[in-house]
Design an enzyme around this catalytic site. Structure first.
Site, short mmCIF file in Angstrom:
data_model
loop_
_atom_site.label_atom_id
_atom_site.label_comp_id
_atom_site.label_asym_id
_atom_site.label_seq_id
_atom_site.Cartn_x
_atom_site.Cartn_y
_atom_site.Cartn_z
N HIS A 56 35.61 48.37 40.48
CA HIS A 56 36.91 47.75 40.75
C HIS A 56 36.99 47.24 42.18
O HIS A 56 37.46 47.94 43.08
CB HIS A 56 38.00 48.80 40.49
CG HIS A 56 39.37 48.24 40.36
ND1 HIS A 56 40.28 48.71 39.45
CD2 HIS A 56 40.01 47.26 41.04
CE1 HIS A 56 41.41 48.04 39.57
NE2 HIS A 56 41.28 47.16 40.54
N HIS A 58 38.14 43.76 44.56
CA HIS A 58 38.72 42.42 44.64
C HIS A 58 38.00 41.67 45.76
O HIS A 58 38.11 42.04 46.92
CB HIS A 58 40.22 42.49 44.92
CG HIS A 58 40.99 43.15 43.81
ND1 HIS A 58 41.39 42.47 42.67
CD2 HIS A 58 41.41 44.42 43.64
CE1 HIS A 58 42.04 43.30 41.87
NE2 HIS A 58 42.06 44.50 42.41
N ARG A 60 38.27 38.20 46.07
CA ARG A 60 39.18 37.10 46.46
C ARG A 60 38.59 35.70 46.44
O ARG A 60 39.29 34.74 46.74
CB ARG A 60 39.78 37.34 47.85
CG ARG A 60 40.50 38.67 48.01
CD ARG A 60 41.73 38.74 47.14
NE ARG A 60 42.53 39.94 47.46
CZ ARG A 60 43.13 40.68 46.55
NH1 ARG A 60 43.03 40.39 45.26
NH2 ARG A 60 43.84 41.73 46.90
N ASN A 90 41.23 38.55 39.11
CA ASN A 90 42.48 37.91 39.56
C ASN A 90 42.28 37.02 40.78
O ASN A 90 42.93 37.18 41.81
CB ASN A 90 43.59 38.94 39.80
CG ASN A 90 43.28 39.93 40.91
OD1 ASN A 90 42.12 40.13 41.27
ND2 ASN A 90 44.30 40.56 41.46
N ASP A 150 43.45 43.05 35.54
CA ASP A 150 43.94 43.89 36.64
C ASP A 150 44.85 43.16 37.61
O ASP A 150 44.59 42.02 38.00
CB ASP A 150 42.80 44.53 37.42
CG ASP A 150 43.35 45.42 38.51
OD1 ASP A 150 44.02 46.40 38.16
OD2 ASP A 150 43.18 45.10 39.70
N HIS A 177 44.85 47.88 33.44
CA HIS A 177 45.77 48.22 34.52
C HIS A 177 47.03 48.72 33.82
O HIS A 177 47.82 47.93 33.31
CB HIS A 177 46.03 46.96 35.37
CG HIS A 177 47.14 47.08 36.35
ND1 HIS A 177 46.95 46.98 37.71
CD2 HIS A 177 48.47 47.27 36.18
CE1 HIS A 177 48.12 47.11 38.33
NE2 HIS A 177 49.06 47.27 37.43
N ASP A 303 39.24 49.90 44.02
CA ASP A 303 40.38 48.97 44.07
C ASP A 303 40.50 48.35 45.47
O ASP A 303 41.61 48.15 45.98
CB ASP A 303 41.69 49.63 43.64
CG ASP A 303 42.76 48.61 43.24
OD1 ASP A 303 42.47 47.38 43.30
OD2 ASP A 303 43.86 49.02 42.89
N HIS A 307 43.90 41.86 51.94
CA HIS A 307 45.02 40.92 52.02
C HIS A 307 45.09 40.34 53.42
O HIS A 307 44.90 41.06 54.41
CB HIS A 307 46.35 41.62 51.71
CG HIS A 307 46.55 41.90 50.26
ND1 HIS A 307 46.64 40.90 49.31
CD2 HIS A 307 46.66 43.06 49.58
CE1 HIS A 307 46.81 41.44 48.11
NE2 HIS A 307 46.82 42.76 48.24
O1 DOR Z 1 47.42 47.30 44.77
C1 DOR Z 1 46.87 46.50 44.02
N1 DOR Z 1 46.30 45.38 44.48
N2 DOR Z 1 46.86 46.75 42.71
C2 DOR Z 1 46.43 45.84 41.82
O2 DOR Z 1 46.47 46.11 40.66
C3 DOR Z 1 45.95 44.52 42.26
C4 DOR Z 1 45.50 44.56 43.65
C5 DOR Z 1 45.31 43.21 44.26
O3 DOR Z 1 44.75 42.32 43.63
O4 DOR Z 1 45.71 43.05 45.43
ZN ZN Z 2 45.23 47.31 39.17
#
Ligand code: DOR
Ligand code: ZN
Length: 429
Positions: A56, A58, A60, A90, A150, A177, A303, A307
């Site tokens: 898991h 991300h 980006r 995502n 997710d 999710h 996870d 950001h």
């Molecule tokens: O905190 C989270 N951030 N939970 C998620 O399910 C998605 C993720 C994100 O993509 O930032």
């Molecule tokens: Zn999630």
């Protein structure tokens, strides 16, 4: 290609041995090995584990390269001891076609720091209305086996059932999710005494537990594989334990942050602690640790959710949920599970490499350190302790919930198919 002779490492924390990496594989494991021309890595006191596998992550890219790219996220992963990461769907555009998953897979190959394994979206655009082209993604060069919306829950039970039926054909798994959206409208943090006192809208545990209960019943009915992302409540652990006792093909992951942090962090109103699902109570943290220890929870999944500053450093209600995880995941597991005696090194290898590799059907990862096996491994100094400095992270983002916190364990070296991606604690490329 360089060959490496690792001297005196302790595989799974056992007795010191030498390990010879040759042509991408473990060539020999034994005492006093010699190899002319091989680069010697002094590893006295270091624990050797199979390369970590994240279910898991991300990354980006495509779409938010200002927050992370496949390359920067891959570097963060290698520095965290990972040799494979599953890249969540995502992105923008969403990874819901063979074209996008192949693009992410190719970017991972080019970065060459970890195996980047794309996750395919379950529904078109993560909209929860129509199934994406799951078969085409499975047949693509990226060979997708894990499918997830997710960030969003596949909340329509009929659609979830059809997704489970569909992926069965190619031994895929739906990674859910678990969040009943009708119960989390406007939610900002865990629903409980603290959310009431802070005046923030609550995210009740039941919103997660209701979906997990529903989905294990669907998985049992269909006879398909279900994986539950970022389990966060004690009740979820109980439901999973019950489902596994019935023989349901269900697996689950817990994040490092849910193993360490609680909703008390929200008292600071620092949005670095805003995450979905939210940080829960002490009792939930205890149940998650117990579930990971006894195997009810199969894996640690980071996870890792980078950001950009403008999305994260705002007032709590406006901030995006999510926190970094790749570079500190192993340290948090050492702190919460190994040092308290709840997991030994074989257990760490099982929950952070062997089982996640099995869930993702990655044949080259999660293997023992034995002759003939692919040379995917990590060397860890368990005695090292250091405070986390977000400015020093390889991730393009800075939203680490561990800033300033002292944590144990340092990744000294990571090898991907016999090539060093990290040496002396530094990325090699
Ligand atoms: O905190 C989270 N951030 N939970 C998620 O399910 C998605 C993720 C994100 O993509 O930032
Ligand atoms: Zn999630």
């Amino acid at each position: 290609m360089t060959n490496y002779l690792i001297k005196g490492a302790r595989p799974l924390g056992g007795d010191p041995v030498d390990i010879l990496l040759q042509d991408g594989r473990v060539a020999a494991v034994g005492d006093s090995l010699e190899a002319t021309g091989a680069e010697v890595v002094q590893a006295a006191g270091l624990v050797a584990l199979p390369g970590l596998v994240d279910l898991h992550t991300h990354l980006r890219e495509p779409g938010r390269e200002d927050a992370e790219t496949v390359e920067t996220g891959s570097r963060a992963a290698a520095l965290g001891g990972f040799t494979a990461v599953h890249a969540m769907a995502n992105t923008d555009p969403v990874a819901d076609t063979a074209g996008v998953v192949e693009q992410v897979w190719r970017l991972g190959q080019e970065a060459g720091l970890v195996d980047v394994v794309p996750v395919g979206a379950v529904t078109v655009g993560l909209a929860g209305e129509r199934l994406a082209e799951l078969g085409a993604m499975a047949d693509s060069a990226a060979r997708v086996r894990v499918f997830s919306d997710d960030g969003h829950c596949v909340s329509d039970p009929a659609l979830m059932r059809r997704a489970l039926e569909y992926v069965k054909a190619f031994d895929g798994v739906v990674a859910q999710h678990a969040e009943e959206p009708r119960l989390t409208v406007g939610a900002q943090m865990h629903e409980g005494d603290r959310s009431a006192r802070l005046g923030l809208t609550g995210w009740p545990a039941a919103a997660e537990e209701a979906i997990i209960a529903r989905d294990v019943l669907l998985a049992e009915h269909v006879g398909a594989r279900l994986h539950v992302c970022h389990v966060s409540t004690a009740g979820s652990v109980e439901i999973l334990r019950w489902a596994k006792s019935r023989g349901v093909q269900v697996t689950a992951e817990v994040t490092p942050h849910h193993l360490l942090l609680t909703d008390a962090c929200a008292e600071s109103y620092d949005p670095v602690f805003k995450v979905n699902p939210p940080l829960r109570t002490d009792a939930d943290v205890e149940a998650l640790r117990a579930g990971l220890a006894d195997g009810t929870i199969d894996a640690v999944g980071t996870d890792h959710a980078p950001h950009a500053v403008e999305d994260k450093e705002s007032e709590w209600a406006q901030a995006r949920p999510g926190m970094l995880g790749l570079e500190q995941a192993l340290s948090v597991v050492i702190e919460t599970m190994v040092e308290p005696g709840r997991l030994d090194w074989a257990g760490v290898a099982d929950r952070m490499s062997v089982r996640p590799a099995q869930i993702g059907r990655l044949a080259d990862h999660g293997r023992l350190i034995a002759p003939g096996e692919p040379a995917n491994l990590v060397l860890v100094d368990p005695a090292a302790r250091a405070a986390v400095d977000p400015a020093a992270l390889a991730s393009r983002s800075r939203n680490s919930p561990y800033a300033g916190r002292e944590l144990p364990g340092r990744v000294v070296a990571t090898f991907l198919r016999g090539e060093a991606t990290v040496l002396d604690g530094k990325a090699t490329r």
